[in-house]
Structure formats: structure tokens, C-alpha cells
Write an enzyme that holds these catalytic residues in place. Structure first.
Site, PDB file in Angstrom:
ATOM      1  CG  ASP A  10      -1.998   1.049   1.096  1.00  0.00           C
ATOM      2  OD1 ASP A  10      -3.140   0.365   1.319  1.00  0.00           O
ATOM      3  OD2 ASP A  10      -1.640   2.132   0.714  1.00  0.00           O
ATOM      4  NE  ARG A  24     -14.955   2.718  -9.154  1.00  0.00           N
ATOM      5  CZ  ARG A  24     -15.795   2.040  -8.078  1.00  0.00           C
ATOM      6  NH1 ARG A  24     -15.427   0.646  -8.065  1.00  0.00           N
ATOM      7  NH2 ARG A  24     -16.426   2.709  -7.223  1.00  0.00           N
ATOM      8  CG  ASP A  59     -17.089  -7.424  -9.567  1.00  0.00           C
ATOM      9  OD1 ASP A  59     -18.100  -8.036 -10.141  1.00  0.00           O
ATOM     10  OD2 ASP A  59     -17.421  -6.547  -8.693  1.00  0.00           O
ATOM     11  CD  GLU A  88     -17.808  -1.324 -14.417  1.00  0.00           C
ATOM     12  OE1 GLU A  88     -18.784  -1.103 -13.932  1.00  0.00           O
ATOM     13  OE2 GLU A  88     -16.735  -1.809 -13.659  1.00  0.00           O
ATOM     14  CG  HIS A 147     -19.314  -2.868 -10.596  1.00  0.00           C
ATOM     15  ND1 HIS A 147     -18.679  -1.434 -10.996  1.00  0.00           N
ATOM     16  CD2 HIS A 147     -18.831  -2.748  -9.053  1.00  0.00           C
ATOM     17  CE1 HIS A 147     -18.074  -0.816  -9.946  1.00  0.00           C
ATOM     18  NE2 HIS A 147     -18.277  -1.594  -8.812  1.00  0.00           N
ATOM     19  CB  ILE A 148     -22.240  -8.317  -8.739  1.00  0.00           C
ATOM     20  CG1 ILE A 148     -21.346  -9.377  -9.260  1.00  0.00           C
ATOM     21  CG2 ILE A 148     -23.349  -7.932  -9.764  1.00  0.00           C
ATOM     22  CD1 ILE A 148     -22.153 -10.786  -9.503  1.00  0.00           C
TER      23      ILE A 148
HETATM   24  N1  LIG Z   1     -16.378  -4.459  -7.328  1.00  0.00           N
HETATM   25  C1  LIG Z   1     -16.929  -3.739  -6.357  1.00  0.00           C
HETATM   26  O1  LIG Z   1     -18.156  -3.691  -6.238  1.00  0.00           O
HETATM   27  C2  LIG Z   1     -16.278  -2.650  -5.384  1.00  0.00           C
HETATM   28  C3  LIG Z   1     -15.258  -1.980  -6.071  1.00  0.00           C
HETATM   29  N2  LIG Z   1     -14.583  -1.112  -4.800  1.00  0.00           N
HETATM   30  C4  LIG Z   1     -13.385  -0.407  -5.434  1.00  0.00           C
HETATM   31  O2  LIG Z   1     -12.027  -0.924  -4.567  1.00  0.00           O
HETATM   32  C5  LIG Z   1     -11.473   0.355  -4.231  1.00  0.00           C
HETATM   33  C6  LIG Z   1     -10.904  -0.125  -2.719  1.00  0.00           C
HETATM   34  O3  LIG Z   1     -11.757   0.108  -1.812  1.00  0.00           O
HETATM   35  P1  LIG Z   1     -11.487   0.114  -0.508  1.00  0.00           P
HETATM   36  O4  LIG Z   1     -10.348  -1.143   0.069  1.00  0.00           O
HETATM   37  O5  LIG Z   1     -12.899   0.188   0.460  1.00  0.00           O
HETATM   38  O6  LIG Z   1     -10.693   1.206  -0.307  1.00  0.00           O
HETATM   39  P2  LIG Z   1      -9.610   1.996   0.881  1.00  0.00           P
HETATM   40  O7  LIG Z   1      -9.436   3.276   0.645  1.00  0.00           O
HETATM   41  O8  LIG Z   1     -10.017   1.374   2.260  1.00  0.00           O
HETATM   42  O9  LIG Z   1      -8.305   1.017   0.637  1.00  0.00           O
HETATM   43  C7  LIG Z   1      -7.515   1.418  -0.624  1.00  0.00           C
HETATM   44  C8  LIG Z   1      -6.091   1.548  -0.301  1.00  0.00           C
HETATM   45  O10 LIG Z   1      -5.025   1.543  -1.386  1.00  0.00           O
HETATM   46  C9  LIG Z   1      -4.137   2.638  -0.968  1.00  0.00           C
HETATM   47  N3  LIG Z   1      -3.615   3.371  -2.358  1.00  0.00           N
HETATM   48  C10 LIG Z   1      -4.055   4.142  -3.091  1.00  0.00           C
HETATM   49  N4  LIG Z   1      -3.475   4.603  -4.356  1.00  0.00           N
HETATM   50  C11 LIG Z   1      -2.627   3.604  -4.196  1.00  0.00           C
HETATM   51  C12 LIG Z   1      -1.715   3.161  -5.131  1.00  0.00           C
HETATM   52  N5  LIG Z   1      -1.187   3.901  -6.091  1.00  0.00           N
HETATM   53  N6  LIG Z   1      -0.794   1.882  -4.791  1.00  0.00           N
HETATM   54  C13 LIG Z   1      -0.924   1.186  -3.594  1.00  0.00           C
HETATM   55  N7  LIG Z   1      -1.851   1.714  -2.886  1.00  0.00           N
HETATM   56  C14 LIG Z   1      -2.927   2.735  -3.127  1.00  0.00           C
HETATM   57  C15 LIG Z   1      -5.152   3.878  -0.238  1.00  0.00           C
HETATM   58  O11 LIG Z   1      -4.182   4.785  -0.010  1.00  0.00           O
HETATM   59  P3  LIG Z   1      -5.162   6.015   0.579  1.00  0.00           P
HETATM   60  O12 LIG Z   1      -6.226   5.968   1.449  1.00  0.00           O
HETATM   61  O13 LIG Z   1      -4.014   7.162   1.055  1.00  0.00           O
HETATM   62  O14 LIG Z   1      -5.778   6.640  -0.753  1.00  0.00           O
HETATM   63  C16 LIG Z   1      -5.918   2.686   0.587  1.00  0.00           C
HETATM   64  O15 LIG Z   1      -4.960   2.466   1.934  1.00  0.00           O
HETATM   65  C17 LIG Z   1     -12.650   1.379  -4.172  1.00  0.00           C
HETATM   66  O16 LIG Z   1     -12.127   2.613  -4.280  1.00  0.00           O
HETATM   67  C18 LIG Z   1     -13.426   1.083  -5.361  1.00  0.00           C
HETATM   68  O17 LIG Z   1     -12.996   1.589  -6.618  1.00  0.00           O
HETATM   69  C19 LIG Z   1     -14.996  -1.086  -3.898  1.00  0.00           C
HETATM   70  C20 LIG Z   1     -16.150  -1.799  -3.289  1.00  0.00           C
HETATM   71  C21 LIG Z   1     -16.954  -2.613  -4.216  1.00  0.00           C
HETATM   72  O1  LIG Z   2     -18.497   0.538  -3.318  1.00  0.00           O
HETATM   73  C1  LIG Z   2     -17.872   0.802  -4.547  1.00  0.00           C
HETATM   74  O2  LIG Z   2     -17.215   1.499  -4.809  1.00  0.00           O
HETATM   75  C2  LIG Z   2     -18.596   0.105  -5.720  1.00  0.00           C
HETATM   76  O3  LIG Z   2     -18.079  -0.051  -6.521  1.00  0.00           O
HETATM   77  C3  LIG Z   2     -20.025  -0.766  -5.714  1.00  0.00           C
HETATM   78  O4  LIG Z   2     -20.818   0.314  -5.668  1.00  0.00           O
END
Ligand SMILES: NC(=O)C1=CN([C@@H]2O[C@H](COP(=O)(O)OP(=O)(O)OC[C@H]3O[C@@H](n4cnc5c(N)ncnc54)[C@H](OP(=O)(O)O)[C@@H]3O)[C@@H](O)[C@H]2O)C=CC1
Ligand SMILES: O=C(O)C(=O)CO
Length: 315
Positions: free
Chosen positions: A169, A228, A252, A257, A284-285
Site C-alpha cells: 500500500d 475499477r 468484476d 463498463e 460489478h457485483i
Molecule cells: N467491485 C466492487 O463492487 C467494489 C469496488 N470497490 C473499489 O475498490 C476500491 C478500494 O476500496 P477500499 O478497499 O474500500 O478502499 P480503501 O481506501 O479502504 O483502501 C484502498 C487503499 O489503497 C491505497 N492506495 C491508493 N493509491 C494506491 C497506489 N497507487 N498503490 C497502492 N495503494 C494505493 C489507499 O491509500 P489512500 O487511502 O491514501 O488513498 C488505501 O490505503 C474502491 O476505491 C473502489 O473503486 C470498492 C467496493 C466495491
Molecule cells: O463501493 C463501490 O465503490 C462499488 O464499486 C460498488 O458500488
């Protein structure tokens, strides 16, 4: 406080808002032009993924004090501008992290055990055991990029399946725990059998998985993307699958999309992916379970309450 809910939400939100004493208007079918017209009347805006909250929308947000995103990713919100305007932004990453982690595991197990392919064959009367010999998760090295909500929840599950988990991270310090070792990125490219992305979409992460990055892996690897779509170049992924550097992929999310909007090159790449047995695709689920639908509301309401309390006590 008057809040505009401009996307469809689990109905539990209505009772939660009423109990908190907040009034709201629920217009799930509002389109961009409706939000532009009405936003000036509201202090709070709740959205999911239908509308990008960009400079144009924010220019109509004269009373707005907060935006609550019913999900984790904030890539649809102009965060620089909300910061300048002093608008709080809440997200509900804790609400769907377990859903994402379970989906990651489910997709990987489906890929490793040929579940989608074998299911299709048996339905057609084909009984092929040799062609469906599986791969085990036990003993594999998983590299996670991004160790926040989703990365952490995924590590917990992967380690339970007997994997060694490495996590990188860029923006956290001292995040290693009993489920994952904190490592520099080069350890992931050197050791991972499986790469799983759990990063937000930013200028830095867009196209992170491109040809050069794929080639930097020392061993052929499997790719999971539940972050994403734009973090992975589809064309580079296809090249990697063709050359064997990528042994399989679980996606996913896609670069562009909703399928209808694909450019010619994206369509070509997508046609390759959908014809491949080495790829598992879902629409994307990942964060989209019955449980997360409710939990997201609970997380958002707790955050808004916490913020109001801090404002009240000046902390
Ligand atoms: N498929 C789906 O349905 C879903 C998809 N998502 C996607 O997943 C992503 C992550 O979610 P989530 O885990 O909750 O987010 P979090 O913010 O909890 O975790 C993401 C981590 O990645 C870090 N980060 C940012 N940029 C980089 C980089 N270049 N290299 C390495 N680490 C990095 C962030 O740091 P910092 O906080 O400083 O940015 C943070 O610590 C969301 O932003 C969303 O786009 C989320 C939920 C559902
Ligand atoms: O929580 C997110 O960011 C998702 O991609 C699902 O909506």
C-alpha cells in the site's frame, strides 16, 4: 437538515434518517439535470454511482454541507473541489468490504476449479474430468495492491485458505498484520502467483496494469480485479493472456463498463476475454450483496452522526 437521496437505496435508510431527525427527499430516478436544478435546496446529498459529482454539479451546491456515497469508491466525486468548498465527503467502504472479499474468493475458486466451464459442459452432456483438473489455492502467494478495507478483508480470507499474502500500500505505514506481510511492490512482482487489486481509481492507478507492469512479474500469474476497470488495460491483459504471462483473470469490473459503450479496440479485447475459459467475468457485483445493501446505510448514518457530533462539540 434537508437531504437529497438521488439514487436507489435500501429502504432501511428512511427509518435511520427519520430517527436521526433529518428530513429527506427520495428521488431515485433523478437524472443529472434534476440534480443540477434542485441541489441548491439541500444540505446533504446521497448518491451511489449514477451521477458524477463534478464541478458543474458542485457549482449548484450553495447550501451543501456533505455528500454521502453509498459505496467505497469516490472516483465519481471531484474531491479537490469539495475540499475547497468545505463539503464533507463520506463513503461506506466498511459496508461492502466483506462482500468484495467473498466475491474475490468465489471468482478465484471458480477459475481454479473450472467451475463455470465444467458446469456448462455437464449441462450439455459432456463429462470431461481430465480437461477440468483444478489448481489449488493452498500454498500460493497472493500479492495485494491496496491494503485498506477490501485488501484487508481479502487477506483475511486468502490466508485462511493457506495462501501466503503479501500486501503493498503506497499510502499506509506499518499495515502488516497476522494475515498479510507488508512488502514493497517489487516483492509482489517477484513472488506473486496471484495479483489482486484493491486500490481506488486515481490518476496514478489508471492503467497501472499495463504491458510493462505485466512483464515486470517474474512468474506467470493470475489477475483479480474487483477495484475499477480503468486500473487494468484490457489490451495489455489480452496480450498477457495470449503470451501465457497471465494464466487467468477474474474481472468484476471492466475498463469501460456497461458494454454498450465500448470502443472498437475495447470490444475486440472484450470479445477475446468472453471467449476465454481462462477468464471469469461478473458485472460489478462485488460489493453488491443483500447484507452490504443495508450495512452501507448503517455506515453512512454513523459517519454523518459522528461528524455532526464533532461539529457540535467543536472537535
Ligand atoms: N467491485 C466492487 O463492487 C467494489 C469496488 N470497490 C473499489 O475498490 C476500491 C478500494 O476500496 P477500499 O478497499 O474500500 O478502499 P480503501 O481506501 O479502504 O483502501 C484502498 C487503499 O489503497 C491505497 N492506495 C491508493 N493509491 C494506491 C497506489 N497507487 N498503490 C497502492 N495503494 C494505493 C489507499 O491509500 P489512500 O487511502 O491514501 O488513498 C488505501 O490505503 C474502491 O476505491 C473502489 O473503486 C470498492 C467496493 C466495491
Ligand atoms: O463501493 C463501490 O465503490 C462499488 O464499486 C460498488 O458500488
Amino acid at each position: 437538515m434537508k437531504i437529497l437521496i438521488a439514487d436507489s437505496m435500501h429502504p432501511s435508510i428512511f427509518g435511520m434518517f427519520t430517527d436521526a431527525g433529518w428530513s429527506y427527499d427520495y428521488f431515485p430516478s433523478y437524472r443529472r439535470e434534476d440534480i443540477l436544478r434542485e441541489l441548491r435546496n439541500y444540505e446533504g446529498l446521497v448518491i451511489r454511482s449514477k451521477t458524477a459529482v463534478d464541478a458543474e454539479i458542485l457549482s449548484e451546491a450553495s447550501m451543501l454541507r456533505f455528500i454521502a456515497r453509498a459505496g467505497a469508491g469516490l472516483d465519481l466525486i471531484d474531491l479537490e473541489m469539495t475540499k475547497k468548498m468545505g463539503i464533507e465527503v463520506f463513503h461506506a467502504g466498511e459496508g461492502n468490504r466483506d462482500a468484495v472479499a467473498e466475491q474475490a474468493l468465489g471468482m478465484l475458486l471458480a477459475l481454479f476449479n473450472n467451475i463455470v466451464k465444467a458446469d456448462g459442459e455437464v449441462r450439455q452432456g459432456i463429462w470431461d474430468r481430465e480437461g477440468n483438473r483444478g489448481v489449488e489455492l493452498m500454498g500460493k502467494t497472493v500479492g495485494l495492491i491496496g491494503y485498506g478495507n477490501n485488501g484487508g478483508a481479502t487477506a483475511r480470507r486468502m490466508s485462511g485458505f493457506g495462501c501466503r499474502v503479501l500486501a503493498y500500500d503506497k499510502y499506509r505505514d506499518h499495515y502488516g498484520d497476522e494475515f498479510a506481510e507488508e512488502v514493497p511492490l517489487k516483492e509482489i512482482t517477484a513472488q506473486a502467483d496471484i495479483l489482486s487489486l484493491h486500490i481506488p481509481l486515481t490518476a496514478e492507478t489508471r492503467n497501472l496494469v499495463n504491458e510493462a507492469f505485466i512483464e515486470s512479474f517474474e512468474k506467470p500469474f493470475y489477475l483479480l480485479n474487483l477495484s475499477r476497470g480503468e486500473t487494468v488495460s484490457l489490451a495489455s491483459l489480452v496480450k498477457g493472456l495470449e503470451s501465457g504471462k497471465i494464466k487467468g483473470a477474474c474481472l468484476d469490473v471492466l475498463e469501460n463498463e456497461k458494454l454498450g459503450k465500448l470502443s472498437f479496440a475495447q470490444q475486440e479485447a472484450f470479445d477475446y476475454l468472453r471467449a476465454s475459459n481462462k477468464v471469469v467475468l461478473t458485472p460489478h457485483i462485488g460489493g453488491w450483496t443483500h447484507e452490504s445493501y443495508v450495512r452501507i446505510n448503517e455506515v453512512l448514518v454513523a459517519q454523518i452522526k459522528g461528524w455532526l457530533t464533532r461539529l457540535e462539540y467543536g472537535v
